[in-house]
Structures are given as C-alpha cells and as structure tokens.
Design a protein around this motif. Structure first.
Motif, mmCIF file in Angstrom:
data_model
loop_
_atom_site.group_PDB
_atom_site.id
_atom_site.type_symbol
_atom_site.label_atom_id
_atom_site.label_comp_id
_atom_site.label_asym_id
_atom_site.label_seq_id
_atom_site.Cartn_x
_atom_site.Cartn_y
_atom_site.Cartn_z
ATOM 1 N N SER A 113 0.838 -1.207 0.000
ATOM 2 C CA SER A 113 0.000 0.000 0.000
ATOM 3 C C SER A 113 0.870 1.253 0.000
ATOM 4 O O SER A 113 0.549 2.238 -0.676
ATOM 5 C CB SER A 113 -0.939 -0.013 1.202
ATOM 6 O OG SER A 113 -0.237 -0.233 2.405
ATOM 7 N N LEU A 114 1.988 1.236 0.730
ATOM 8 C CA LEU A 114 2.892 2.386 0.723
ATOM 9 C C LEU A 114 3.597 2.489 -0.624
ATOM 10 O O LEU A 114 3.688 3.584 -1.203
ATOM 11 C CB LEU A 114 3.929 2.259 1.847
ATOM 12 C CG LEU A 114 5.019 3.351 1.875
ATOM 13 C CD1 LEU A 114 4.394 4.730 2.033
ATOM 14 C CD2 LEU A 114 6.012 3.086 3.006
ATOM 15 N N SER A 116 2.568 1.489 -3.478
ATOM 16 C CA SER A 116 1.614 1.933 -4.495
ATOM 17 C C SER A 116 1.401 3.440 -4.443
ATOM 18 O O SER A 116 1.212 4.085 -5.473
ATOM 19 C CB SER A 116 0.276 1.209 -4.314
ATOM 20 O OG SER A 116 0.430 -0.175 -4.493
ATOM 21 N N SER A 117 1.439 3.991 -3.242
ATOM 22 C CA SER A 117 1.228 5.438 -3.103
ATOM 23 C C SER A 117 2.388 6.245 -3.670
ATOM 24 O O SER A 117 2.242 7.439 -3.949
ATOM 25 C CB SER A 117 1.017 5.804 -1.635
ATOM 26 O OG SER A 117 2.217 5.641 -0.886
ATOM 27 N N THR A 118 3.557 5.619 -3.863
ATOM 28 C CA THR A 118 4.699 6.349 -4.412
ATOM 29 C C THR A 118 4.553 6.592 -5.910
ATOM 30 O O THR A 118 5.386 7.279 -6.504
ATOM 31 C CB THR A 118 6.021 5.592 -4.159
ATOM 32 O OG1 THR A 118 5.992 4.333 -4.857
ATOM 33 C CG2 THR A 118 6.239 5.346 -2.679
ATOM 34 N N TYR A 120 2.601 8.522 -7.419
ATOM 35 C CA TYR A 120 2.496 9.962 -7.671
ATOM 36 C C TYR A 120 3.881 10.596 -7.750
ATOM 37 O O TYR A 120 4.146 11.456 -8.588
ATOM 38 C CB TYR A 120 1.659 10.629 -6.576
ATOM 39 C CG TYR A 120 0.214 10.214 -6.606
ATOM 40 C CD1 TYR A 120 -0.707 10.892 -7.403
ATOM 41 C CD2 TYR A 120 -0.239 9.131 -5.867
ATOM 42 C CE1 TYR A 120 -2.033 10.505 -7.457
ATOM 43 C CE2 TYR A 120 -1.558 8.724 -5.916
ATOM 44 C CZ TYR A 120 -2.450 9.414 -6.708
ATOM 45 O OH TYR A 120 -3.757 9.014 -6.771
ATOM 46 N N TYR A 295 -6.241 11.888 -7.968
ATOM 47 C CA TYR A 295 -6.645 11.040 -6.839
ATOM 48 C C TYR A 295 -8.134 11.248 -6.568
ATOM 49 O O TYR A 295 -8.755 12.201 -7.056
ATOM 50 C CB TYR A 295 -5.829 11.390 -5.588
ATOM 51 C CG TYR A 295 -5.959 12.846 -5.186
ATOM 52 C CD1 TYR A 295 -6.934 13.249 -4.276
ATOM 53 C CD2 TYR A 295 -5.136 13.820 -5.728
ATOM 54 C CE1 TYR A 295 -7.086 14.578 -3.924
ATOM 55 C CE2 TYR A 295 -5.276 15.158 -5.390
ATOM 56 C CZ TYR A 295 -6.243 15.531 -4.485
ATOM 57 O OH TYR A 295 -6.393 16.864 -4.154
ATOM 58 N N PHE A 328 -0.129 16.924 -0.575
ATOM 59 C CA PHE A 328 0.626 16.169 -1.577
ATOM 60 C C PHE A 328 1.714 17.034 -2.204
ATOM 61 O O PHE A 328 2.838 16.569 -2.434
ATOM 62 C CB PHE A 328 -0.300 15.645 -2.665
ATOM 63 C CG PHE A 328 -1.271 14.600 -2.193
ATOM 64 C CD1 PHE A 328 -1.025 13.880 -1.029
ATOM 65 C CD2 PHE A 328 -2.432 14.328 -2.900
ATOM 66 C CE1 PHE A 328 -1.922 12.909 -0.585
ATOM 67 C CE2 PHE A 328 -3.328 13.362 -2.470
ATOM 68 C CZ PHE A 328 -3.073 12.658 -1.308
ATOM 69 N N VAL A 388 -4.866 -3.378 -2.385
ATOM 70 C CA VAL A 388 -4.593 -2.430 -3.464
ATOM 71 C C VAL A 388 -5.331 -2.817 -4.744
ATOM 72 O O VAL A 388 -5.946 -1.964 -5.399
ATOM 73 C CB VAL A 388 -3.071 -2.338 -3.726
ATOM 74 C CG1 VAL A 388 -2.788 -1.486 -4.969
ATOM 75 C CG2 VAL A 388 -2.361 -1.749 -2.512
#
Length: 408
Positions: A113-114, A116-118, A120, A295, A328, A388
């Motif tokens: 999950s972390l 995947s957030s990268t 961006y 997002y 962000f 995810v």
C-alpha cells in the motif's frame, strides 16, 4: 543514429550541467546520450509492418496484433516482424531467474500500500524530464484524462509487480507488452507527423525508459519507503531490483541499460539526480493536473446504492481536495530538488514533515510483522496485494485481469 554531442544531450534532456556530470561519469552519461536516439527496434518494426500492410489483402487488424500477445500459438500465420517480436519476448534473457523475481515481488508487496502510493512521486519525477512531457504535450494529454492515466498506470504497476504475474504469458507480462506496443505506436505517429528527432531525441527513447524503470519505479520508491521508516534486507533489495530488471526487459529497455544489481540501480539513479534539470514549461501544467485530478477521496459505503454512495464520495472529495492538494504538493518536495520543485509549481510547507510523523507508525507495524503478529510475510504481502488490487478494480483470479486498454 546513436552518435550525439554533449550539447545535443543537454538540449534534449534540459540538463544544464550535462558536461560537468559527463566529466564525473563518462561511461554512464555516454550510454544515456546514445539512448536518447534509440527507440525499441522490435516493437517499432511491428508497428512499421502494420502500417506498411495497412489496406492490403494480407493486412492484420491492430486488435489481432495485440491479441497475438495472449495467443501466441494462433494457427493464423503472423507477419514476420510480429513473429520476430513474439519469439524474442517469449525467450527470457539468460540472467532471468523467475524465483528471484517472485521473491522481489513478495518483498515489494510486504508493504504494497505504501509502495503503491509512491506512484504519484514517480510521475512527478518523470515530469521534470522533457523527454517525458513532450510526447504528452504532442498528443494533447496534458490536462485531459489525468485520473484515468493515473489509474491505468497504477493497474499496470500492480500487475507487473504481483507475484508470478510477470511470468511469460501471465497478465502482467501481457499488459507490459501491450504498453510497449502503444509506446511504439506513439513513436511512429510523432516521428511521421512533426517530431524533430535531432532537436528532441527519439520520443519515448531508451534513456527515458531506462530512467523511468530504474530511477522512477525502483530507486525512488525504495528511497521514499526508507524515508517513511521501511527497511529491506540486502537480499530483498537485490530481489526487488531483479524484478524491475525483468519488467524493464519485457518493456523493451536495452539490456545494457538495465541495472544488474541494487548498487548499479543506485548508481544510475545517482547520476540521473546529479543533472540540474530545467523542466519544460508543460511540466507545471502536468503537476497541477496531477494534484487536481490525480486522486479520489472515497469512503467505503457498501450498504448504500451506488448513486447515493457516489454522491456522498463526490461531496467528500470536494471538501477534502484543497487540503490534500496542499499536503501532496508539500510532501512531494522532499524527493525533488528545490529548483526543479519550484519550476514545477511545488512549494515546501511544514506539512512535508508529515512523513516524520508517520515514521513511528511504519516502524511499529514492521516490529509487529517481524514478531509474527501480522502473520507470515507471505500472508502480509497477499493481504496488501488484495487491498490495493481491490481498490483498482483488479481481480487477479480473472484470466482477463491484464486487459485494461490504454495504460501509461
């Protein structure tokens, strides 16, 4: 045309200090400079063959060209270039180790999950390079379809990094080849229409692809994870590197440009970060579109009818978007050079320290994992993967999981 002067390389990339970096890293920068003038020989041949035969009796529809990626044993004779492409991608390089790639995938998804957030940050990293922004500008995709582009890229990353999904014939492998052919199609159209190769390099060139895979999707996420307090063993870093090396190979990156070890990936990333980039003016527009529409704020509301749930989530997103946009934008400045961040419209605020506030939570979670409280590492990775992929609308049990149309 692989020969290129330092002046050309600096103009193509927007690196103001190309000469200085080249003096410190002559071999690495020489290969990067040459890569600016190279596309993807095999994929480009498939696209050229398609257009050469277009309108003739033996022409193959593009949908059949793409379908051949999944059905390589079709009884219908395939055109020579497509046959050569399928033969090449169906024969992995000698260094490829499926077990090591699977180990890398399991390590990657231990905190998926972390990671995947990268995505961006990976996109923002790419926006500083003119080789990334020019094709988007040329195709008119600066501000349109940002959410769809982010979602489709996120789906590809999930499929490409999911354990076993990148093995030959599996959904991640198929989807990666689909993207590779899309890139070749874009290259074909741009060069045929108005693209100035001598001034801008080949669109979606080898160097762009090398840095996207090695720096944007490998080194940068691991650096961000480390900033959050996530730790990998040396063996896990090597396995993750091997996974991305394989993904890059399937994507069409030349073997000599792919990282052979984590230290090699770090060196590629270090050289790339040494360049003082001057982003294209369109980079600010792309970043702004990403912060505005990249997002969605969604609250799980399963008992409610979809129309009602969508209305509520739309209102929540409208209220939270200004705060999240500022958050962000500020956090992103942690991993982008100050001058480049400013050129792309990013400004640091005290909110970028939210990473330091999150660090104890990440470390606590890792302690619980190490103690076995969260289950085995395999169970943890599977749980993160389900979380995810469910958010992305992917069912990995579905044989059509890799069919997502336009990606990246």
């Amino acid at each position: 045309m692989d020969l290129i002067t330092a002046h050309q390389a600096a103009a193509i990339t927007g690196a103001r200090n190309w000469d200085a970096v080249a003096a410190r890293h002559p071999e690495r920068t020489a290969s990067m400079a040459a890569g600016l003038m190279r596309g993807d020989r095999l994929a480009d041949a498939v696209v050229a063959e398609y257009f050469d035969r277009h309108g003739t009796p033996d022409a193959m529809p593009w949908r059949d060209v793409v379908a051949a990626l999944e059905n390589r044993d079709s009884p219908t004779p395939l055109p020579p270039a497509l046959t050569a492409f399928l033969d090449a991608v169906g024969t992995p390089p000698s260094w490829y180790d499926p077990a090591l790639a699977r180990a890398g995938a399991m390590a990657w998804w231990r905190f998926g999950s972390l990671q995947s957030s990268t995505l961006y940050q990976s996109l923002i990293y790419g926006y500083q390079a003119r080789g990334f922004t020019r094709p988007l500008s040329a195709t008119g995709r600066l501000t349109e379809g940002t959410w769809d582009r982010v979602q489709s890229t996120a789906r590809w990353v999930a499929l490409a990094t999911a354990p076993e999904c990148m093995e030959i014939g599996h959904p991640g492998w198929v989807q990666t080849l689909r993207i590779r052919l899309v890139h070749a199609m874009v290259r074909h159209h741009l060069v045929r229409q108005w693209w100035d190769t001598e001034q801008w390099g080949v669109p979606i060139n080898q160097t762009y692809s090398q840095l996207t895979i090695t720096a944007g999707f490998l080194a940068l996420p691991l650096r961000i994870g480390h900033d959050f307090g996530l730790r990998y063993s040396a063996a896990e870093r090597e396995a993750i590197t091997h996974m991305w090396r394989w993904i890059g190979s399937v994507m069409g990156v030349d073997d000599d440009l792919l990282p052979r070890s984590f230290a090699d990936a770090q060196d590629i990333d270090r050289v790339a970060r040494a360049f003082q980039m001057e982003p294209d003016p369109d980079a600010r527009t792309l970043v702004s579109a990403l912060l505005d529409d990249g997002y969605r704020t969604e609250v799980p509301l399963p008992p409610l009818p979809p129309v009602v749930a969508n209305a509520i989530n739309g209102a929540v997103h409208t209220v939270t978007r200004p705060v999240l946009r500022t958050l962000f934008a500020s956090v992103s400045t942690r991993w982008v050079d100050e001058d480049v961040a400013s050129a792309m419209g990013l400004r640091a605020t005290p909110l970028h320290n939210v990473v330091a506030l999150a660090r104890p939570l990440v470390r606590s979670r890792e302690v619980l994992r190490a103690l076995g409280v969260l289950g085995s590492d395999t169970r943890v990775a599977q749980r993160e993967l389900r979380l995810v992929t469910s958010q992305l609308g992917i069912d990995l049990a579905d044989p059509d999981a890799g069919r997502y149309g336009r990606v990246a």
